[in-house]
Write an enzyme that holds these catalytic residues in place. Structure first.
Site, PDB file in Angstrom:
ATOM      1  CG  ASP A  98      -2.094  -0.900   1.112  1.00  0.00           C
ATOM      2  OD1 ASP A  98      -2.069  -1.802   0.252  1.00  0.00           O
ATOM      3  OD2 ASP A  98      -3.050  -0.717   1.881  1.00  0.00           O
ATOM      4  CG  HIS A 245       1.992   0.074   4.477  1.00  0.00           C
ATOM      5  ND1 HIS A 245       1.626  -0.874   5.405  1.00  0.00           N
ATOM      6  CD2 HIS A 245       0.910   0.869   4.288  1.00  0.00           C
ATOM      7  CE1 HIS A 245       0.370  -0.657   5.769  1.00  0.00           C
ATOM      8  NE2 HIS A 245      -0.088   0.383   5.108  1.00  0.00           N
TER       9      HIS A 245
HETATM   10 ZN   LIG Z   1      -2.914   3.278   2.924  1.00  0.00          ZN
END
Ligand SMILES: [Zn+2]
Length: 276
Positions: A98, A245
């Site tokens: 992400d 992430h």
């Molecule tokens: Zn996010």
């Protein structure tokens, strides 16, 4: 006898050719009735289309929209449900990254995925994609899949008005498509996982699966590479969707964790799949 029969025949023939008034009226009314019935059926059948064409376009409120909306014939209907695990034969796992793309960490994660022959899903923030279009194109070219993560990473999008929500979803989807020269954007993920039923429904309506997760090592809190690795190894199971992430802050710990996790997953028979 012959004369009588002949006379009877004449009478019957005359009644057929020139029936008594009562039968003429009955016949006429029957014909008129049938004609009126057929006309009414044709008008009723056409009425909805005529009204839609003539009247203003009325958009259904999201709350009353059909649960499953058909898309164009070439795309499957998207179920308005949150996907937190994935299907796939054997020990399938879906890796998701992400908040990128990010020039420091995304290329390194792509290198690691290529090295291990694994595919992943990248939930990109629109403004990041706009700033690094080359990375969006590389993600697509290397067989990974795009996921819409809004333009501005607005965590409150799930409670915005349907109009604002819709504009955000479509603008970020269209931006990813433009930057990638038309790649499919098959998924949507709410910033911080803050879903609402309306957001899940709208995501499906716009042709994107609402993509959640079931394994979250909280790598964004920077707990250290060892902690990230340990959390994933302890919680992952066949069908897991793992949240990591590649953007939104310094991601050296995540990159180092991925470097350890990919061979670990491979050694245990896991294959990385796209969420489904
Ligand atoms: Zn996010």
């Amino acid at each position: 006898m012959v004369a009588v029969l002949t006379r009877r025949r004449r009478v019957i023939l005359r009644q057929i050719v020139r029936p008594p008034y009562i039968y003429r009226w009955a016949g006429l009314l029957t014909i008129v009735g049938l004609f009126a019935g057929v006309t009414a059926l044709v008008l009723v059948d056409r009425a909805p289309a005529t009204n839609l064409a003539a009247g203003p376009v009325v958009e259904l409120p999201v709350a009353t929209a059909p649960a499953v909306l058909p898309l164009s014939p070439e795309r499957p209907t998207i179920s308005p449900t949150l996907l937190t695990t994935t299907g796939g034969a054997g020990k399938a796992v879906a890796l998701t990254f992400d908040d990128g793309p990010d020039p420091a960490s995304t290329p390194r994660i792509l290198d690691l995925l290529a090295e291990h022959g694994m595919r992943a899903t990248f939930c990109m923030v629109g403004r990041q994609a706009q700033a690094h279009p080359d990375l969006v194109r590389r993600v697509v070219a290397e067989g990974h899949r795009l996921c819409n993560h809004t333009i501005t990473h607005d965590p409150g999008i799930g409670v915005r008005s349907p109009d604002v929500m819709n504009r955000q979803l479509r603008a970020s989807r269209d931006l990813l498509r433009d930057v990638s020269s038309g790649a499919d954007v098959d998924y949507f993920r709410a910033p911080e996982g803050r879903w609402s039923p309306a957001l899940i429904r709208m995501s499906a309506t716009d042709g994107m699966r609402a993509l959640g997760w079931d394994v979250d090592p909280l790598d964004w809190t920077l707990p250290g590479t060892a902690a990230i690795v340990q959390r994933v190894e302890q919680r992952v199971k066949p069908g897991s969707v793992v949240l990591l992430h590649d953007g939104g802050g310094p991601r050296a710990q995540t990159v180092a964790a991925v470097e350890q996790l990919l061979p670990w997953l491979t050694a245990r028979g896991y294959s990385a799949v796209l969420p489904r």
